[in-house]
Scaffold this active site. Sequence first.
Site, PDB file in Angstrom:
ATOM      1  N   GLY A  28       0.828  -1.202   0.000  1.00 52.27           N
ATOM      2  CA  GLY A  28       0.000   0.000   0.000  1.00 52.27           C
ATOM      3  C   GLY A  28       0.859   1.246   0.000  1.00 52.27           C
ATOM      4  N   SER A  29       0.234   2.370  -0.323  1.00 46.97           N
ATOM      5  CA  SER A  29       0.947   3.644  -0.302  1.00 46.97           C
ATOM      6  C   SER A  29      -0.056   4.761  -0.166  1.00 46.97           C
ATOM      7  CB  SER A  29       1.778   3.834  -1.578  1.00 46.97           C
ATOM      8  OG  SER A  29       0.929   3.880  -2.716  1.00 46.97           O
ATOM      9  N   GLY A  69      -0.356   9.290   1.351  1.00 47.36           N
ATOM     10  CA  GLY A  69       0.271  10.555   1.687  1.00 47.36           C
ATOM     11  C   GLY A  69       1.312  10.462   2.772  1.00 47.36           C
ATOM     12  N   VAL A 119       3.713   1.249   2.536  1.00 51.86           N
ATOM     13  CA  VAL A 119       3.573   0.153   3.495  1.00 51.86           C
ATOM     14  C   VAL A 119       4.088  -1.139   2.873  1.00 51.86           C
ATOM     15  CG1 VAL A 119       1.991  -1.095   4.998  1.00 51.86           C
ATOM     16  CG2 VAL A 119       1.534   1.282   4.422  1.00 51.86           C
ATOM     17  N   LYS A 154       5.310   0.600   7.902  1.00 56.58           N
ATOM     18  CA  LYS A 154       4.978   1.842   7.199  1.00 56.58           C
ATOM     19  C   LYS A 154       6.187   2.783   7.224  1.00 56.58           C
ATOM     20  CE  LYS A 154       0.901   3.128   7.734  1.00 56.58           C
ATOM     21  NZ  LYS A 154      -0.405   3.555   8.300  1.00 56.58           N
ATOM     22  N   ASP A 189      -9.671  11.315   7.758  1.00 54.40           N
ATOM     23  CA  ASP A 189      -9.582  10.661   6.444  1.00 54.40           C
ATOM     24  C   ASP A 189     -10.250   9.287   6.488  1.00 54.40           C
ATOM     25  OD1 ASP A 189      -8.971  10.452   3.798  1.00 54.40           O
ATOM     26  OD2 ASP A 189      -6.896   9.831   4.094  1.00 54.40           O
TER      27      ASP A 189
END
Length: 866
Positions: free
Chosen positions: A516-517, A519, A523, A537, A632
Amino acid sequence: MGSFLFFLTSFFFYPLISGISFSEFVYPNFTASYLQFVDDSGAFLFSPNGAFKASIYNPEGQQTNFYLCIIHVASNAIIWSANRNDPISKSGKMDLTREGISIFDENGNLKWSTLKLQEAVYALQLTEMGNLVLLDQSNASIWESFHHPTDTIVLGQHLHAGAMLSNAVSGYNLSTGDYKFMITSSDALLLWRGQIYWKLSMDTQAYMNSNYVVNYMAINKTGLYLFGGNGSVVVTQVSLSLSNFRIAKLDLSGQFTVLSLSGNDLKKEFLGPVDSCRIPSICGTAGLCTADSTTNTPVCSCPAGFSAASNSKGGCLPSDASHSLPVACDSTNNGSQLNSSVESYLRLGYGMNYFSLLFSEPRYDVDLSACQNLCSGDCSCLGIFYDSASAHCYVLESELGSIISSNTLGNDLLGYIKVLVGQRRRSSTGSPGNQRKGFPVVALVLLPFTGFSLLVVLGLLWWRRSNIIMLREIKLGQPNSLSLEDLEAFNILGLPQRFYYEDLKAATDNFKNRIGSGGFGTVYKGILPDKTMVAVKKITNLGIQGKNEFFTEVAIIGNIHHVNLVKLRGFCAQGQQRLLVYEYMNRGSLDRTLFGNGPVLEWQERFDIALGTARGLAYLHSGREQKIIHCDVKPENILLQDHFQAKISDFGLSKLLNPEQSSLFTTMRGTRGYLAPEWLTNSAISEKTDVYSFGMVLLELVSGRKNCSVPSQSRSVVGSNSGGGNSSSSSGSGLVYFPLFALEMHEQGRYLELADPRLESRVTSEEVEKLVRVALCCVHEEPALRPNMVTVVGMLEGGIPLTQPRMESLNFLRFYGRRFTEASMIEEQDKQSNIMPHQHAVTATSITGSFTGFSYISSQQISGPR
């Protein structure tokens, strides 16, 4: 004359018929003994429903200890005992008089009574809930067993703040043991000889609803609850499967358990602490507890330098017979043994832990020598644990329990047990141990040299360790990473485990497996040496000014524990590297499951995800002293574990953004989907911003598609389910702003039109209506009209009635819907005209005018990594 004869007959023949058990009531001048009711196992009184009985009982069938007990008939579980600390023999008896209940031994000596009562007793009642009650002439209660709990409570019983349960010594000896379960004004605690070793609020199954003062604890058919507001508010809850009978019990070992009836057996549903090695004396004094990797049962041994004690209490003693363990001083023992003895310390080594460290306030900014000095000469101190990474010193006081062996600890925590040198230690038979004669004289000569040598050795070890760390960091090209600022930062209380960069690099195979990635960075999947899978992370563009601020934020995040929040296992702060280590969520993020091409999420799974996410947000908003606003909330930041358990990720990380990134949160005029209207008006951001985002996620769970997207032909809502009706939320091209379509279908009562078509007929209109109404209430334009997350949880669970959405506060969705359709049509036209992306952005902006709510910055750009 007839009445007199009836009285005489009743009087003389009462003993002959008193061997027959009664139902619900008995009256004064009643006597019961085990021998009198031996055919019924001592039971003389049953509740009306037959679920409970009052009995003169001998647990486990032994013939020495008999107690007045209330017993659950189906499971044969003792839920209350009167004379638990004063058993009687089978010849002892219980008397019921107008003064109350009294229990006598075979010699007529009083062993227990209800003490002085305010009114005369009219009857003794055993209720259908298992409550033994003394009633006065007006049938008012003047004494109840529920008000004097022992080690168990049942459905309908309250354990009030300040009250406690005490475990029994054994299955046949019901005497009060060393473990207590206590309700405080804010929590439920387990204590061993006055020391805390577990809190309900720390358990992953416990969910905190509010900050009200706790009035009492109760269990019911749905779970375990701490209530406040005189019973009107749930402060903490543990939700369990539906059961018609359950008990909460402090068991013999010191674990707090909740059990439910399955057939004729009581099955454990909840356990605290789960790790039995955290029970203080599970392996006796100084015993070493290791959890079996397959059965999770405790395995007892002795630390190096100790051997098994031969006495009946078990535990471990120093292997050197000239060493003995001190006894902590108290009101009867002022520590005179220390005044006449030489103290020393036996080192436990690394990988050891102790139950009280989580609940003790450490001494800060001390070295190992100063930590030992704090313990030396203090007759209440029995040992120390020293954390070299944070310079924290933990003092073990009052009673010495078992040591915990842990393979998850690094090489920063070191334990020492205080011993008395030269004390004569007697074996189990009373013979003297091997004592070195003349030792005190030799000690006076040798100890100064020994102490000096010890200080030199410790200094060399510290110097060597510092250089090893520095060399390791020089290899990374970071020779100055171990700065004074780093050392000062470690004084912050509550930091989770610290990892070294090279260890995480190895765990992630040089950061190859990216999962994952966003802001905050990228990860990677990693595997620690103990085979535990983690998500690592790598944070980029760190924005906070000092490392102390980073450590403070990490400490806050690391101390947030909730079943619906992703757990932070540790961190790395080495040179310029900043990494966070999280538990690994094997089913990935919600967006991949909900919007992907894999198996469809069934409705119950979607509902469970919605409820779990709501509970997690409610805990962030109101379950802690320090409120946390996520900022978020979206499917990418909702991760799934086995059985689709939802956990929120990236909470508390907004403070780690650099100024450039954080401006996205303060000036961004909305990302398609989740940002509330207040972002567009520069209004104050509050927890109600998260509520709005949650409402949008709820609508996506209903439909199985993004709120702001063009549905595919196979999954199009408009056309496939609308029955040919027209909707302003759509256009001829099939473009749909789903929140507006949901509003229109709500107005028309056509809720099944909104359900994911892939569910076909496996969902009802009522089920869809529930989520849609909650979602629309959450997305009200005015934040004050949105419910808080605690209320949302209540509506989803059914404890709070569903409210009707306010139409006047949802009209803004019509404006959003029109702008979405216009912008989407322009985007499609631009594609057909081969307009370059930067030209497209200008065109879209010119169409929307001052409204920039559908800026073409993707939600991924401001999300945290997954």
